[in-house]
Design a protein around this motif. Structure first.
Motif, PDB file in Angstrom:
ATOM      1  N   VAL A  15       0.836  -1.207   0.000  1.00  0.00           N
ATOM      2  CA  VAL A  15       0.000   0.000   0.000  1.00  0.00           C
ATOM      3  C   VAL A  15       0.869   1.255   0.000  1.00  0.00           C
ATOM      4  O   VAL A  15       0.530   2.251  -0.641  1.00  0.00           O
ATOM      5  CB  VAL A  15      -0.967  -0.009   1.202  1.00  0.00           C
ATOM      6  CG1 VAL A  15      -1.786   1.278   1.241  1.00  0.00           C
ATOM      7  CG2 VAL A  15      -1.904  -1.213   1.124  1.00  0.00           C
ATOM      8  N   ILE A  16       2.002   1.225   0.703  1.00  0.00           N
ATOM      9  CA  ILE A  16       2.930   2.358   0.679  1.00  0.00           C
ATOM     10  C   ILE A  16       3.437   2.585  -0.749  1.00  0.00           C
ATOM     11  O   ILE A  16       3.539   3.721  -1.231  1.00  0.00           O
ATOM     12  CB  ILE A  16       4.116   2.116   1.639  1.00  0.00           C
ATOM     13  CG1 ILE A  16       3.636   2.132   3.091  1.00  0.00           C
ATOM     14  CG2 ILE A  16       5.193   3.177   1.432  1.00  0.00           C
ATOM     15  CD1 ILE A  16       3.100   3.456   3.571  1.00  0.00           C
TER      16      ILE A  16
ATOM     17  N   THR B 108      -4.697  10.517  13.629  1.00  0.00           N
ATOM     18  CA  THR B 108      -3.439  11.265  13.571  1.00  0.00           C
ATOM     19  C   THR B 108      -3.064  11.571  12.132  1.00  0.00           C
ATOM     20  O   THR B 108      -2.577  12.666  11.805  1.00  0.00           O
ATOM     21  CB  THR B 108      -2.302  10.472  14.247  1.00  0.00           C
ATOM     22  OG1 THR B 108      -2.670  10.183  15.592  1.00  0.00           O
ATOM     23  CG2 THR B 108      -1.006  11.263  14.251  1.00  0.00           C
ATOM     24  N   LEU B 109      -3.302  10.607  11.238  1.00  0.00           N
ATOM     25  CA  LEU B 109      -3.041  10.815   9.817  1.00  0.00           C
ATOM     26  C   LEU B 109      -3.880  11.963   9.273  1.00  0.00           C
ATOM     27  O   LEU B 109      -3.365  12.868   8.600  1.00  0.00           O
ATOM     28  CB  LEU B 109      -3.345   9.539   9.039  1.00  0.00           C
ATOM     29  CG  LEU B 109      -3.287   9.661   7.504  1.00  0.00           C
ATOM     30  CD1 LEU B 109      -1.853   9.827   7.048  1.00  0.00           C
ATOM     31  CD2 LEU B 109      -3.918   8.457   6.835  1.00  0.00           C
ATOM     32  N   VAL B 110      -5.173  11.950   9.567  1.00  0.00           N
ATOM     33  CA  VAL B 110      -6.059  13.009   9.077  1.00  0.00           C
ATOM     34  C   VAL B 110      -5.622  14.366   9.627  1.00  0.00           C
ATOM     35  O   VAL B 110      -5.606  15.368   8.901  1.00  0.00           O
ATOM     36  CB  VAL B 110      -7.517  12.710   9.459  1.00  0.00           C
ATOM     37  CG1 VAL B 110      -8.424  13.884   9.103  1.00  0.00           C
ATOM     38  CG2 VAL B 110      -7.994  11.437   8.759  1.00  0.00           C
TER      39      VAL B 110
ATOM     40  N   VAL C 240       1.650   6.591  10.512  1.00  0.00           N
ATOM     41  CA  VAL C 240       1.956   5.331   9.817  1.00  0.00           C
ATOM     42  C   VAL C 240       2.535   4.314  10.805  1.00  0.00           C
ATOM     43  O   VAL C 240       2.168   3.129  10.797  1.00  0.00           O
ATOM     44  CB  VAL C 240       2.939   5.579   8.657  1.00  0.00           C
ATOM     45  CG1 VAL C 240       3.382   4.258   8.036  1.00  0.00           C
ATOM     46  CG2 VAL C 240       2.291   6.465   7.597  1.00  0.00           C
ATOM     47  N   VAL C 241       3.416   4.794  11.667  1.00  0.00           N
ATOM     48  CA  VAL C 241       4.005   3.908  12.672  1.00  0.00           C
ATOM     49  C   VAL C 241       2.925   3.379  13.608  1.00  0.00           C
ATOM     50  O   VAL C 241       2.897   2.175  13.944  1.00  0.00           O
ATOM     51  CB  VAL C 241       5.081   4.678  13.473  1.00  0.00           C
ATOM     52  CG1 VAL C 241       5.596   3.805  14.618  1.00  0.00           C
ATOM     53  CG2 VAL C 241       6.238   5.085  12.564  1.00  0.00           C
TER      54      VAL C 241
ATOM     55  N   LEU D 134       2.018  -0.599  14.037  1.00  0.00           N
ATOM     56  CA  LEU D 134       2.278  -1.268  15.306  1.00  0.00           C
ATOM     57  C   LEU D 134       1.001  -1.691  16.031  1.00  0.00           C
ATOM     58  O   LEU D 134       1.046  -2.578  16.888  1.00  0.00           O
ATOM     59  CB  LEU D 134       3.098  -0.347  16.218  1.00  0.00           C
ATOM     60  CG  LEU D 134       4.498   0.013  15.733  1.00  0.00           C
ATOM     61  CD1 LEU D 134       5.182   0.948  16.725  1.00  0.00           C
ATOM     62  CD2 LEU D 134       5.336  -1.241  15.520  1.00  0.00           C
ATOM     63  N   ALA D 135      -0.140  -1.065  15.656  1.00  0.00           N
ATOM     64  CA  ALA D 135      -1.383  -1.355  16.373  1.00  0.00           C
ATOM     65  C   ALA D 135      -1.848  -2.781  16.096  1.00  0.00           C
ATOM     66  O   ALA D 135      -1.679  -3.298  15.002  1.00  0.00           O
ATOM     67  CB  ALA D 135      -2.463  -0.368  15.949  1.00  0.00           C
TER      68      ALA D 135
END
Length: 280
Positions: free
Chosen positions: A9-10, A122-124, A274-275, A279-280
């Motif tokens: 996806v990246i 956080t991304l948004v 992203v991290v 990690l989630a």
């Protein structure tokens, strides 16, 4: 999310930013967007003999997605009339993950963990931080906001449609190739109706760029469609919007758009998201 899906996806995010940079470079954004969609359709056409016909249950989703892509291309090209790549792209792409996350809970029953929701939010936040101060240090005008947010709604719509279609089809590659082939025909018809048959003459001298951008667009979204059959749609949708990092870089290097400190901070926030999601 599996590491293979994560990295795929990246990679798709980088490809997506690349063809959007081509869209900004074009003098007529709608013509350029149409050229890229037709180019993607031609590339997809070459692959159709290698895949099976989509299942009957997938065709309504292909048709719906093709219609939604029309709105996406129209509003995206209009948005670029009011702002630069580093501002339009973050608003358009960064607003859709929340729509997708909420709707996927209702339609697909995809659930996210607390850490994944935190990463998505956080991304948004990072994307909107990047967008709210454009390349010239000014807030986006209302016309840009309207067109970019409408683009985001269409993104959310076709994302969910394609997730449902690919899952119903059971073969992500087959679904993707037929989707792009249909999209190419539909956008060609739209161009003929809105601009007249002579508009195709304007595309002839740019066919190499159209094929390159089309191949990038098809590869990027095909990866995303496959990923949505392997992981929660909301998570894939959010992760692919890291393409804003690549878009800002391309805008600074290729289009000479200013890279202000606030954007560097936003890039750090997006990287942290992203991290969190990984990690989630």
């Amino acid at each position: 999310m599996d590491t293979t899906v994560f990295l795929a996806v990246i990679a798709a995010a980088a490809l997506h930013a690349g063809w959007n940079a081509l869209l900004k470079i074009g003098l007529d954004r709608f013509l350029t967007a149409t050229l890229i969609q037709i180019g993607a359709g031609l590339v997809a056409l070459c692959g159709l003999p290698l895949v099976a016909m989509p299942a009957a249950a997938a065709w309504p989703w292909i048709a719906l997605s093709a219609l939604l892509h029309i709105g996406y291309n129209v509003f995206l090209s209009r948005a670029y009339q009011y702002g630069d790549l580093g501002q339009v792209y973050p608003i358009a792409r960064g607003s859709s993950p929340l729509f997708v996350a909420l709707l996927s809970l209702l339609l697909l029953h995809d659930s996210l963990g607390t850490g994944q929701w935190l990463g998505l939010l956080t991304l948004v936040l990072g994307i909107w931080l990047m967008a709210m101060r454009g390349g010239h240090g000014k807030a986006p005008p209302p016309a840009l906001l309207f067109c970019a947010l409408m683009t985001a709604l269409f993104i959310a719509g076709y994302t969910l449609s394609d997730a449902l279609g690919a899952r119903a089809n059971g073969d992500a590659l087959s679904y993707s190739l037929w989707l792009f082939a249909v999209n190419g025909v539909v956008m060609g018809v739209v161009l003929a109706v809105t601009r007249g048959p002579r508009a195709f003459l304007q595309l002839g001298g740019h066919w190499r760029g159209g094929l390159a951008g089309g191949a990038m667009s098809m590869a990027a979204y095909s990866i995303v469609i496959w990923a949505m059959t392997q992981a929660p749609v909301a998570l894939v949708s959010a992760l692919r919007e890291t393409s804003v990092l690549f878009a800002v870089l391309l805008g600074a290097v290729l289009l000479k758009e200013p890279l202000r400190p606030i954007r560097l901070i936003a890039c750090a926030v997006i990287t942290a998201s992203v991290v969190l999601m990984k990690l989630a």
